[in-house]
Scaffold this active site. Structure first.
Site, PDB file in Angstrom:
ATOM      1  N   GLY A  14       0.730  -1.106   0.009  1.00 26.89           N
ATOM      2  CA  GLY A  14      -0.140   0.110   0.058  1.00 26.89           C
ATOM      3  C   GLY A  14       0.826   1.332  -0.027  1.00 26.89           C
ATOM      4  O   GLY A  14       0.313   2.224   0.530  1.00 26.89           O
ATOM      5  N   THR A  15       2.022   1.380  -0.603  1.00 29.95           N
ATOM      6  CA  THR A  15       2.685   2.667  -0.801  1.00 29.95           C
ATOM      7  C   THR A  15       1.972   3.505  -1.569  1.00 29.95           C
ATOM      8  O   THR A  15       1.988   4.875  -1.460  1.00 29.95           O
ATOM      9  CB  THR A  15       4.119   2.421  -1.190  1.00 29.95           C
ATOM     10  N   ASN A  16       1.452   2.960  -2.598  1.00 25.30           N
ATOM     11  CA  ASN A  16       0.421   4.040  -3.422  1.00 25.30           C
ATOM     12  C   ASN A  16      -0.693   4.723  -2.744  1.00 25.30           C
ATOM     13  O   ASN A  16      -1.087   5.669  -2.781  1.00 25.30           O
ATOM     14  CB  ASN A  16       0.152   3.476  -4.839  1.00 25.30           C
ATOM     15  N   LYS A  67     -16.318 -15.413  -8.550  1.00 23.84           N
ATOM     16  CA  LYS A  67     -16.115 -14.144  -8.767  1.00 23.84           C
ATOM     17  C   LYS A  67     -17.268 -13.124  -8.572  1.00 23.84           C
ATOM     18  O   LYS A  67     -17.095 -12.304  -8.210  1.00 23.84           O
ATOM     19  CB  LYS A  67     -15.134 -14.099 -10.201  1.00 23.84           C
ATOM     20  N   MET A  92      -4.580  -7.080  -6.599  1.00 22.25           N
ATOM     21  CA  MET A  92      -4.072  -7.979  -7.619  1.00 22.25           C
ATOM     22  C   MET A  92      -5.159  -8.900  -8.015  1.00 22.25           C
ATOM     23  O   MET A  92      -4.938 -10.089  -8.119  1.00 22.25           O
ATOM     24  CB  MET A  92      -2.691  -8.771  -7.078  1.00 22.25           C
ATOM     25  N   ARG A  93      -6.582  -8.508  -8.232  1.00 25.78           N
ATOM     26  CA  ARG A  93      -7.263  -9.422  -8.668  1.00 25.78           C
ATOM     27  C   ARG A  93      -8.032  -8.734 -10.188  1.00 25.78           C
ATOM     28  O   ARG A  93      -8.173  -7.459 -10.138  1.00 25.78           O
ATOM     29  CB  ARG A  93      -8.594  -9.462  -7.665  1.00 25.78           C
ATOM     30  N   VAL A  95     -10.621  -7.825 -12.391  1.00 24.27           N
ATOM     31  CA  VAL A  95     -12.060  -7.346 -12.472  1.00 24.27           C
ATOM     32  C   VAL A  95     -12.815  -7.654 -13.610  1.00 24.27           C
ATOM     33  O   VAL A  95     -12.362  -7.917 -14.636  1.00 24.27           O
ATOM     34  CB  VAL A  95     -12.339  -5.922 -11.938  1.00 24.27           C
ATOM     35  N   HIS A 111      -0.345   1.519 -12.819  1.00 28.52           N
ATOM     36  CA  HIS A 111       0.329   0.086 -13.344  1.00 28.52           C
ATOM     37  C   HIS A 111       1.790   0.624 -13.694  1.00 28.52           C
ATOM     38  O   HIS A 111       2.049   1.669 -14.161  1.00 28.52           O
ATOM     39  CB  HIS A 111      -0.365  -0.247 -14.946  1.00 28.52           C
ATOM     40  N   ASP A 147      -4.776  -4.360 -17.295  1.00 30.84           N
ATOM     41  CA  ASP A 147      -3.994  -3.254 -17.572  1.00 30.84           C
ATOM     42  C   ASP A 147      -4.344  -2.538 -18.941  1.00 30.84           C
ATOM     43  O   ASP A 147      -3.414  -2.062 -19.599  1.00 30.84           O
ATOM     44  CB  ASP A 147      -2.575  -3.779 -17.525  1.00 30.84           C
TER      45      ASP A 147
END
Ligand code: GAR
Length: 217
Positions: A14-16, A67, A92-93, A95, A111, A147
């Protein structure tokens, strides 16, 4: 304009997310972070967010058989928080089309490459293998393809002789932390809109959508 209620979805450190929260604490920032949501209960970013005074929650994908069930739970939690905008920040899933449609043009991602180059994982090693001289990061509206989606903003960093994937990745990550809050501000101020799957800007956007990072940045 009221500050846009923004949820951040994470899976890891979680740095972003931290950069977005820090930006949102500025009085004139156009978004407030109303929720940090993780699909992984052990994500280190959750503690970081609650230490910063944010509401956090977990919707563990492993607790759902399908899902659609997982994403319905995500959407229910996001709706309960009155979410206007969603930032994926190392979520990292992949969607689904349904989730993208539900949050159409209110769902953005960062990204670590200059898209459309290097979608997917290990972008820094792949950039070095390809011999590119500029690398960087992209904030884009999310579409169902990984992405992929209309590009809002990009920051380019130089690739240096002798770079390793880790050294280059650190340079890109520093650029991500500058770019993401600026891109979210453009979206939250409604200075961007999608026309024919390309991002159009208001006449004088308050943030530069393309940034060249020098080595001192
Ligand atoms: C960031 O580099 C982000 O760009 C990347 O995951 C990292 C998360 O780091 N996202 C993707 O690769 C999405 N395809 P963080 O948890 O420290 O923000």
């Amino acid at each position: 304009m009221a500050r846009r209620r923004t949820a951040i979805l994470i899976s890891g450190r979680g740095t972003n997310m931290t950069a977005l929260i820090a930006a949102s604490m500025e009085p004139d920032y156009p978004a407030e972070i109303s929720l940090v949501l993780s699909n992984r209960p052990e994500a280190p970013g959750l503690k970081r967010a609650s230490d910063m005074g944010l509401a956090t929650d977990v919707v563990d994908h492993k607790a759902f058989d399908t899902k659609p069930d997982f994403e319905a739970a995500l959407t229910a939690r996001l709706e309960a928080a009155g979410t206007d905008l969603i930032c994926l920040a190392g979520f990292m899933r992949l969607v689904s089309e349904e989730f993208v449609d539900r949050w159409h043009d209110r769902l953005i991602n960062i990204h670590p490459s200059l898209l459309p180059a290097f979608t997917g994982l290990n972008t820094h090693a792949r950039a070095l293998d390809a011999g590119v001289k500029l690398h960087g990061c992209t904030v884009h509206y999310v579409r169902a393809a990984m992405d992929n989606g209309p590009i809002i903003a990009q920051a380019a960093v130089p690739v240096l002789p002798g770079d390793t994937a880790d050294a280059l990745g650190e340079r890109v990550l520093a650029a991500e932390h500058q770019l993401y809050p600026r891109a979210l501000a453009l979206v939250a101020r409604e200075e961007v809109r999608v026309v024919d799957e390309l991002v159009r800007f208001s006449e004088a956007p308050s943030e530069p959508p393309g940034m060249l990072m020098s080595l001192g940045d």
